[in-house]
Design a protein around this motif. Structure first.
Motif, PDB file in Angstrom:
ATOM      1  N   GLY A 186       0.817  -1.206   0.000  1.00 34.73           N
ATOM      2  CA  GLY A 186       0.000   0.000   0.000  1.00 34.73           C
ATOM      3  C   GLY A 186       0.852   1.258   0.000  1.00 34.73           C
ATOM      4  O   GLY A 186       0.556   2.224  -0.713  1.00 34.73           O
ATOM      5  N   ASN A 244       0.268  -5.762  -7.874  1.00 39.20           N
ATOM      6  CA  ASN A 244      -0.153  -4.851  -6.799  1.00 39.20           C
ATOM      7  C   ASN A 244      -1.404  -4.076  -7.213  1.00 39.20           C
ATOM      8  O   ASN A 244      -1.550  -2.897  -6.924  1.00 39.20           O
ATOM      9  CB  ASN A 244       0.989  -3.878  -6.460  1.00 39.20           C
ATOM     10  CG  ASN A 244       0.841  -3.266  -5.075  1.00 39.20           C
ATOM     11  OD1 ASN A 244       0.147  -3.804  -4.218  1.00 39.20           O
ATOM     12  ND2 ASN A 244       1.493  -2.141  -4.850  1.00 39.20           N
ATOM     13  N   ARG A 245      -2.305  -4.762  -7.893  1.00 40.86           N
ATOM     14  CA  ARG A 245      -3.479  -4.119  -8.486  1.00 40.86           C
ATOM     15  C   ARG A 245      -4.309  -3.333  -7.474  1.00 40.86           C
ATOM     16  O   ARG A 245      -4.674  -2.181  -7.692  1.00 40.86           O
ATOM     17  CB  ARG A 245      -4.385  -5.166  -9.135  1.00 40.86           C
ATOM     18  CG  ARG A 245      -3.829  -5.838 -10.369  1.00 40.86           C
ATOM     19  CD  ARG A 245      -4.801  -6.921 -10.802  1.00 40.86           C
ATOM     20  NE  ARG A 245      -4.234  -7.829 -11.775  1.00 40.86           N
ATOM     21  CZ  ARG A 245      -4.681  -7.963 -13.019  1.00 40.86           C
ATOM     22  NH1 ARG A 245      -5.694  -7.236 -13.431  1.00 40.86           N
ATOM     23  NH2 ARG A 245      -4.129  -8.821 -13.851  1.00 40.86           N
ATOM     24  N   GLU A 246      -4.682  -4.002  -6.395  1.00 42.80           N
ATOM     25  CA  GLU A 246      -5.633  -3.402  -5.453  1.00 42.80           C
ATOM     26  C   GLU A 246      -5.108  -2.092  -4.876  1.00 42.80           C
ATOM     27  O   GLU A 246      -5.825  -1.080  -4.839  1.00 42.80           O
ATOM     28  CB  GLU A 246      -5.936  -4.389  -4.330  1.00 42.80           C
ATOM     29  CG  GLU A 246      -7.001  -3.907  -3.365  1.00 42.80           C
ATOM     30  CD  GLU A 246      -7.332  -4.938  -2.292  1.00 42.80           C
ATOM     31  OE1 GLU A 246      -7.899  -4.543  -1.257  1.00 42.80           O
ATOM     32  OE2 GLU A 246      -7.042  -6.141  -2.502  1.00 42.80           O
ATOM     33  N   ALA A 247      -3.852  -2.109  -4.435  1.00 43.44           N
ATOM     34  CA  ALA A 247      -3.288  -0.904  -3.828  1.00 43.44           C
ATOM     35  C   ALA A 247      -3.112   0.208  -4.856  1.00 43.44           C
ATOM     36  O   ALA A 247      -3.396   1.385  -4.584  1.00 43.44           O
ATOM     37  CB  ALA A 247      -1.947  -1.230  -3.168  1.00 43.44           C
ATOM     38  N   LEU A 249      -4.832   0.638  -7.642  1.00 39.15           N
ATOM     39  CA  LEU A 249      -6.151   1.147  -8.008  1.00 39.15           C
ATOM     40  C   LEU A 249      -6.680   2.124  -6.954  1.00 39.15           C
ATOM     41  O   LEU A 249      -7.305   3.146  -7.286  1.00 39.15           O
ATOM     42  CB  LEU A 249      -7.137  -0.014  -8.177  1.00 39.15           C
ATOM     43  CG  LEU A 249      -7.010  -0.799  -9.487  1.00 39.15           C
ATOM     44  CD1 LEU A 249      -7.854  -2.065  -9.428  1.00 39.15           C
ATOM     45  CD2 LEU A 249      -7.414   0.072 -10.674  1.00 39.15           C
ATOM     46  N   ARG A 250      -6.435   1.809  -5.685  1.00 39.38           N
ATOM     47  CA  ARG A 250      -6.892   2.708  -4.623  1.00 39.38           C
ATOM     48  C   ARG A 250      -6.231   4.086  -4.752  1.00 39.38           C
ATOM     49  O   ARG A 250      -6.899   5.121  -4.653  1.00 39.38           O
ATOM     50  CB  ARG A 250      -6.585   2.096  -3.255  1.00 39.38           C
ATOM     51  CG  ARG A 250      -7.132   2.923  -2.084  1.00 39.38           C
ATOM     52  CD  ARG A 250      -6.952   2.205  -0.773  1.00 39.38           C
ATOM     53  NE  ARG A 250      -5.554   2.118  -0.362  1.00 39.38           N
ATOM     54  CZ  ARG A 250      -4.843   0.992  -0.354  1.00 39.38           C
ATOM     55  NH1 ARG A 250      -5.385  -0.145  -0.737  1.00 39.38           N
ATOM     56  NH2 ARG A 250      -3.584   1.003   0.042  1.00 39.38           N
TER      57      ARG A 250
END
Length: 344
Positions: A186, A244-247, A249-250
């Motif tokens: 993150g 590290n898509r999710e982080a 994208l956030r």
């Protein structure tokens, strides 16, 4: 004598080799170096160049054999190649071996390591926050001096394995920083991955415009600095985002929201837009002032920003950091100091 194998002879792998061999030469036992460094790369020319550069004591032609006697194995490949590398070396690692990596993402890498490495082989994730070019030609024994080196041990890593990695980091003059792998991903999504996406987006946006041929003759240091990360490895950037898509994208959503706010402000009448834009740029300037004036325990600027600060502007930035901008409010009887010109 401790044996270390580095897999991947690019900038990071080569710099680790140079730094460790320098440390080993300074810490001999009799005439015996403290450690031996073996290097492997799928690109034979790169491996041979690493040996010519004296980044390694010897090169290995077979990956499985390269790790058989290693006490520590450093995986310095692109993140996308790590899982396959783990699978290749796992059956050939000796009991008690420590494996670490230098990848830009950690959560998925640690999942691979826990699933692949057998009992008796310990994995300690790592990520040095340092870099410049992508090539072995840029390798530098001092690349990690003063740099933060993130450490994310596997839940089953032994204390000895963690000490091995911390010892290697200390030998390279870097600063260890323990971090949870998900938290790490993150953090770096915001301060490392988002910046190269932004840099690439800027480059693509302006270069695709029909006016680019003429417009590019007007570019100067500001454009050069902001677009620099777009010159990085497309494959590396792709792999980092995919792991590290999710982080990412956030952070992208937050960044897009900020840009939309700026766009909406510009559509307002000038009486409303002017103070809002002033506040926007002031907040950014002050946040960067706080970031750029961080110091190490020795009192050196942590971010290497000394070249952009005069002693006068350094005082201004410290004032903004400590007083939250109050230092800019001078009594009328005093001569105000001129503002500095900022750069990235």
């Amino acid at each position: 004598m401790q044996r270390i194998t580095i897999i991947g002879m690019g900038l990071i792998g080569g710099s680790i080799g140079l730094g460790l061999r320098r440390w080993a030469a300074a810490n001999k036992t009799g005439n015996q170096p403290a450690l031996e460094v073996t290097g492997f790369d799928t690109d034979l020319e790169q491996q041979q160049y690493a040996q010519k550069l004296k980044a390694i004591d010897r090169g290995a032609w077979d990956l499985s054999k390269a790790v058989q006697d290693a006490d520590i194995v450093v995986i310095a490949t692109p993140v996308a190649a790590m899982k396959e590398t783990f699978e290749t070396i796992a059956p050939n690692l000796k009991q008690g071996a420590t494996v670490t990596d230098v990848g830009s993402t950690k959560a998925e890498v640690l999942q691979w390591a826990d699933a692949i490495f057998p009992a008796g082989v310990d994995f300690v994730g790592g990520h040095p926050m340092a870099g410049k070019t992508q090539s072995i030609e840029g390798a530098d024994a001092d690349l990690f001096t003063g740099a933060t080196w993130c450490v994310a041990p596997s839940v089953r890593a032994s204390d000895e394995a963690v000490r091995n990695v911390l010892g290697m980091i200390a030998a390279l003059n870097a600063e260890s920083f323990f971090v949870d792998p998900v938290e790490h991903d993150g953090f770096v999504a915001g301060v490392s991955h988002l910046p190269f996406v932004v840099s690439s987006a800027l480059m693509n946006t302006v270069s695709k415009n029909s006016s680019w041929r003429d417009m590019k003759t007007l570019t100067a240091s500001g454009f050069r600095d902001v677009s620099r990360l777009a010159a990085g490895s497309p494959a590396m950037h792709r792999d980092i985002l995919l792991t590290n898509r999710e982080a990412v994208l956030r952070w992208l959503n937050e960044y897009i929201a900020t840009l939309i706010d700026v766009r909406d402000t510009l559509t307002a009448d000038s009486d409303k837009a002017a103070p809002a834009l002033t506040e926007f740029f002031t907040q950014a300037r002050d946040a960067r002032a706080e970031w750029s004036t961080q110091t190490t325990r020795e009192g050196e600027l942590l971010q290497g920003t000394g070249g952009e600060l005069t002693s006068e502007s350094m005082g201004q930035q410290m004032g903004r950091m400590l007083l939250g901008g109050l230092a800019r409010r001078k009594p009328a009887s005093r001569n105000p100091r001129p503002d500095r010109d900022d750069r990235d």
